[in-house]
Design a protein around this motif. Structure first.
Motif, PDB file in Angstrom:
ATOM      1  N   VAL A 166       0.889  -1.175   0.000  1.00 39.96           N
ATOM      2  CA  VAL A 166       0.000   0.000   0.000  1.00 39.96           C
ATOM      3  C   VAL A 166       0.919   1.215   0.000  1.00 39.96           C
ATOM      4  N   GLY A 167       0.969   1.914  -1.127  1.00 36.32           N
ATOM      5  CA  GLY A 167       1.896   3.033  -1.247  1.00 36.32           C
ATOM      6  C   GLY A 167       3.317   2.528  -1.122  1.00 36.32           C
ATOM      7  N   THR A 168       4.059   3.127  -0.196  1.00 34.59           N
ATOM      8  CA  THR A 168       5.458   2.735  -0.054  1.00 34.59           C
ATOM      9  C   THR A 168       5.650   1.730   1.080  1.00 34.59           C
ATOM     10  N   THR A 169       4.572   1.263   1.666  1.00 27.78           N
ATOM     11  CA  THR A 169       4.716   0.329   2.779  1.00 27.78           C
ATOM     12  C   THR A 169       3.879  -0.922   2.511  1.00 27.78           C
ATOM     13  N   ARG A 170       3.789  -1.792   3.503  1.00 25.58           N
ATOM     14  CA  ARG A 170       3.025  -3.024   3.323  1.00 25.58           C
ATOM     15  C   ARG A 170       2.070  -3.214   4.492  1.00 25.58           C
ATOM     16  N   ILE A 171       0.886  -3.696   4.154  1.00 19.63           N
ATOM     17  CA  ILE A 171      -0.117  -4.041   5.160  1.00 19.63           C
ATOM     18  C   ILE A 171      -0.017  -5.548   5.403  1.00 19.63           C
ATOM     19  N   VAL A 172       0.024  -5.922   6.662  1.00 20.69           N
ATOM     20  CA  VAL A 172       0.133  -7.338   7.027  1.00 20.69           C
ATOM     21  C   VAL A 172      -1.191  -7.790   7.615  1.00 20.69           C
ATOM     22  N   LEU A 173      -1.646  -8.967   7.226  1.00 21.02           N
ATOM     23  CA  LEU A 173      -2.873  -9.502   7.812  1.00 21.02           C
ATOM     24  C   LEU A 173      -2.836 -11.025   7.821  1.00 21.02           C
ATOM     25  N   LEU A 174      -3.678 -11.630   8.655  1.00 21.68           N
ATOM     26  CA  LEU A 174      -3.762 -13.085   8.684  1.00 21.68           C
ATOM     27  C   LEU A 174      -4.248 -13.572   7.325  1.00 21.68           C
ATOM     28  N   ASN A 175      -3.725 -14.700   6.890  1.00 24.32           N
ATOM     29  CA  ASN A 175      -4.094 -15.259   5.594  1.00 24.32           C
ATOM     30  C   ASN A 175      -5.332 -16.136   5.748  1.00 24.32           C
ATOM     31  N   ARG A 176      -6.471 -15.614   5.341  1.00 20.01           N
ATOM     32  CA  ARG A 176      -7.707 -16.398   5.504  1.00 20.01           C
ATOM     33  C   ARG A 176      -7.763 -17.572   4.545  1.00 20.01           C
ATOM     34  N   ARG A 177      -6.854 -17.604   3.557  1.00 19.83           N
ATOM     35  CA  ARG A 177      -6.808 -18.739   2.626  1.00 19.83           C
ATOM     36  C   ARG A 177      -5.983 -19.898   3.190  1.00 19.83           C
ATOM     37  N   TRP A 178      -5.278 -19.675   4.293  1.00 17.58           N
ATOM     38  CA  TRP A 178      -4.435 -20.732   4.854  1.00 17.58           C
ATOM     39  C   TRP A 178      -5.327 -21.868   5.367  1.00 17.58           C
ATOM     40  N   TYR A 179      -4.857 -23.101   5.235  1.00 19.15           N
ATOM     41  CA  TYR A 179      -5.722 -24.247   5.536  1.00 19.15           C
ATOM     42  C   TYR A 179      -6.133 -24.332   7.004  1.00 19.15           C
ATOM     43  N   PRO A 187       6.669 -22.527  -2.021  1.00 14.80           N
ATOM     44  CA  PRO A 187       5.921 -22.201  -0.799  1.00 14.80           C
ATOM     45  C   PRO A 187       5.877 -23.420   0.118  1.00 14.80           C
ATOM     46  N   ILE A 188       5.778 -23.160   1.410  1.00 13.71           N
ATOM     47  CA  ILE A 188       5.746 -24.260   2.367  1.00 13.71           C
ATOM     48  C   ILE A 188       4.417 -25.008   2.260  1.00 13.71           C
ATOM     49  N   GLY A 189       4.511 -26.333   2.210  1.00 12.25           N
ATOM     50  CA  GLY A 189       3.323 -27.174   2.109  1.00 12.25           C
ATOM     51  C   GLY A 189       2.648 -27.318   3.463  1.00 12.25           C
ATOM     52  N   PRO A 190       1.678 -28.180   3.606  1.00  6.69           N
ATOM     53  CA  PRO A 190       1.227 -29.115   2.577  1.00  6.69           C
ATOM     54  C   PRO A 190       0.412 -28.423   1.494  1.00  6.69           C
ATOM     55  N   LEU A 191       0.232 -29.150   0.396  1.00  6.66           N
ATOM     56  CA  LEU A 191      -0.561 -28.643  -0.708  1.00  6.66           C
ATOM     57  C   LEU A 191      -2.010 -28.520  -0.252  1.00  6.66           C
ATOM     58  N   ALA A 192      -2.555 -27.321  -0.325  1.00  7.16           N
ATOM     59  CA  ALA A 192      -3.932 -27.116   0.141  1.00  7.16           C
ATOM     60  C   ALA A 192      -4.571 -25.975  -0.627  1.00  7.16           C
ATOM     61  N   ILE A 193      -5.875 -26.078  -0.791  1.00  5.02           N
ATOM     62  CA  ILE A 193      -6.654 -24.974  -1.370  1.00  5.02           C
ATOM     63  C   ILE A 193      -7.697 -24.622  -0.326  1.00  5.02           C
ATOM     64  N   GLY A 194      -7.539 -23.451   0.265  1.00  7.74           N
ATOM     65  CA  GLY A 194      -8.396 -23.110   1.399  1.00  7.74           C
ATOM     66  C   GLY A 194      -8.160 -24.124   2.502  1.00  7.74           C
ATOM     67  N   ARG A 195      -9.241 -24.674   3.046  1.00  4.13           N
ATOM     68  CA  ARG A 195      -9.120 -25.595   4.171  1.00  4.13           C
ATOM     69  C   ARG A 195      -8.803 -27.021   3.745  1.00  4.13           C
ATOM     70  N   GLU A 196      -8.815 -27.280   2.434  1.00  2.32           N
ATOM     71  CA  GLU A 196      -8.736 -28.678   2.002  1.00  2.32           C
ATOM     72  C   GLU A 196      -7.365 -29.028   1.429  1.00  2.32           C
ATOM     73  N   TYR A 197      -6.825 -30.136   1.913  1.00  2.77           N
ATOM     74  CA  TYR A 197      -5.549 -30.614   1.382  1.00  2.77           C
ATOM     75  C   TYR A 197      -5.768 -31.179  -0.009  1.00  2.77           C
ATOM     76  N   VAL A 198      -4.774 -30.972  -0.846  1.00  2.00           N
ATOM     77  CA  VAL A 198      -4.814 -31.556  -2.191  1.00  2.00           C
ATOM     78  C   VAL A 198      -3.942 -32.801  -2.159  1.00  2.00           C
ATOM     79  N   THR A 199      -4.571 -33.950  -2.397  1.00  2.00           N
ATOM     80  CA  THR A 199      -3.828 -35.209  -2.287  1.00  2.00           C
ATOM     81  C   THR A 199      -3.718 -35.932  -3.628  1.00  2.00           C
ATOM     82  N   ALA A 200      -4.376 -35.379  -4.643  1.00  2.00           N
ATOM     83  CA  ALA A 200      -4.281 -35.991  -5.977  1.00  2.00           C
ATOM     84  C   ALA A 200      -4.038 -34.889  -6.992  1.00  2.00           C
ATOM     85  N   TRP A 201      -3.236 -35.189  -7.981  1.00  2.00           N
ATOM     86  CA  TRP A 201      -2.934 -34.206  -9.016  1.00  2.00           C
ATOM     87  C   TRP A 201      -2.765 -34.951 -10.320  1.00  2.00           C
ATOM     88  N   ARG A 202      -2.560 -34.175 -11.365  1.00  2.00           N
ATOM     89  CA  ARG A 202      -2.416 -34.770 -12.685  1.00  2.00           C
ATOM     90  C   ARG A 202      -0.918 -34.876 -12.987  1.00  2.00           C
TER      91      ARG A 202
END
Lengths: 114, 187
Positions: free
Chosen positions: A64-77, B90-105
């Motif tokens: 964001v501009g010249t700095t960075r915004i940090v937030l929790l990754n909601r896409r993380w499993y 990137p550090i694994g495991p392979l996942a999309i959202g909450r789900e692990y990816v265990t099969a690929w092509r």
């Protein structure tokens, strides 16, 4: 006894705990410098923590501009479980909760009285 | 496995996956580079993202990638002296959202191989970027892959997955699912 000797350090160090707890209390993320100020640690120390957490996929940052915004990754499993854990862990870091409580993230009109 | 100055992203991906497989490590092409694999004319990337099976030794990865001219420049990042493509792990495991990816092509080119997300997983992965962050480019890429591989993208599985994600995280905006499906159907 130093302040952090009595902290749980669930994520390895009290600084990591504080950073994560503070991010869990943030809706839109924080600049590294603001994050450092709020967790009462140097910007360099917070920067190192953020890099490690970003590498693990737990947090993300966006420019964001010249700095960075940090937030929790909601896409993380494990994002949902992590947030629940951090909400519990926040009780061990009341000063961070207090900082978050008094920090305004929403936009504020220029010139509006505080 | 030999790379030249004319090698493409796909050439590098096949080469890296093959030398890692020969070293005993399974690496799966994911992220935007997996999308670029399926729709190379519509989406390009200079980062080639692989997730290696959890537990892979960095020195084994270093040695394998050195045989195709890639050297580690930072943790999980490798560069080539002349090619513009960066290999990222990137550090694994392979996942999309909450789900692990265990099969690929697994695709083959002569004696080279490439493990890569399925088209359905690429669509899920790119859509999730849009869903979580509102990233319009990621939405366009998800649409491009779904349109380019209509018989290979399982939309029923996609819908079921969005339901599971939403059940876990109620803050997700459901209108974005509708937007994706409407655009996909030409609306």
């Amino acid at each position: 006894v130093r302040r952090d000797d009595l902290r749980p350090a669930v994520f390895g160090t009290a600084t990591r705990d504080r950073v994560l707890v503070r991010l869990a209390l943030s809706e839109n993320g924080l600049h590294v410098r603001e994050l450092a100020r709020q967790v009462d640690t140097s910007a360099n120390a917070v920067h190192r923590v953020v890099i490690a957490l970003e590498r693990a996929g737990i947090v993300v940052s966006r420019p964001v501009g010249t700095t960075r915004i940090v937030l929790l990754n909601r896409r993380w499993y494990g994002a949902v479980e992590l947030r629940a854990l951090l909400e519990r862990l926040a009780h061990a870091y009341p000063e961070v909760v207090e900082q978050a409580r008094t920090f305004r993230e929403r936009p504020r009109r220029i010139g509006k009285p505080m | 496995v030999i790379l030249s100055e004319q090698s493409s992203l796909v050439d590098v991906a096949f080469a890296a996956c093959t030398v890692l497989a020969r070293a005993g490590e399974t690496a799966v092409l994911c992220g935007g580079s997996a999308a670029a694999y399926y729709v190379p004319d519509l989406y390009q990337s200079l980062d080639i993202d692989f997730v290696v099976e959890v537990g892979a030794a960095p020195h084994v990865v270093d040695r394998a990638l050195a045989t195709i001219g890639y050297a580690r420049v930072a943790e999980g990042h490798y560069r080539h002296a002349t090619l513009p493509f960066t290999l990222a792990f990137p550090i694994g495991p392979l996942a999309i959202g909450r789900e692990y990816v265990t099969a690929w092509r697994t695709d083959r080119r002569g004696d080279l191989l490439l493990h890569v997300y399925t088209p359905t997983d690429v669509v899920r992965d790119r859509f999730l970027h849009y869903w979580a962050w509102g990233d319009r480019t990621a939405l366009d890429v998800a649409l491009a892959v779904a349109r380019a591989r209509p018989g290979e993208v399982d939309l029923d599985a996609f819908r079921a997955w969005t339901e599971r994600e939403r059940t876990a995280d109620h803050s997700y905006d459901t209108s974005r699912i509708g937007r994706f499906l409407t655009l996909l159907s030409g609306g």
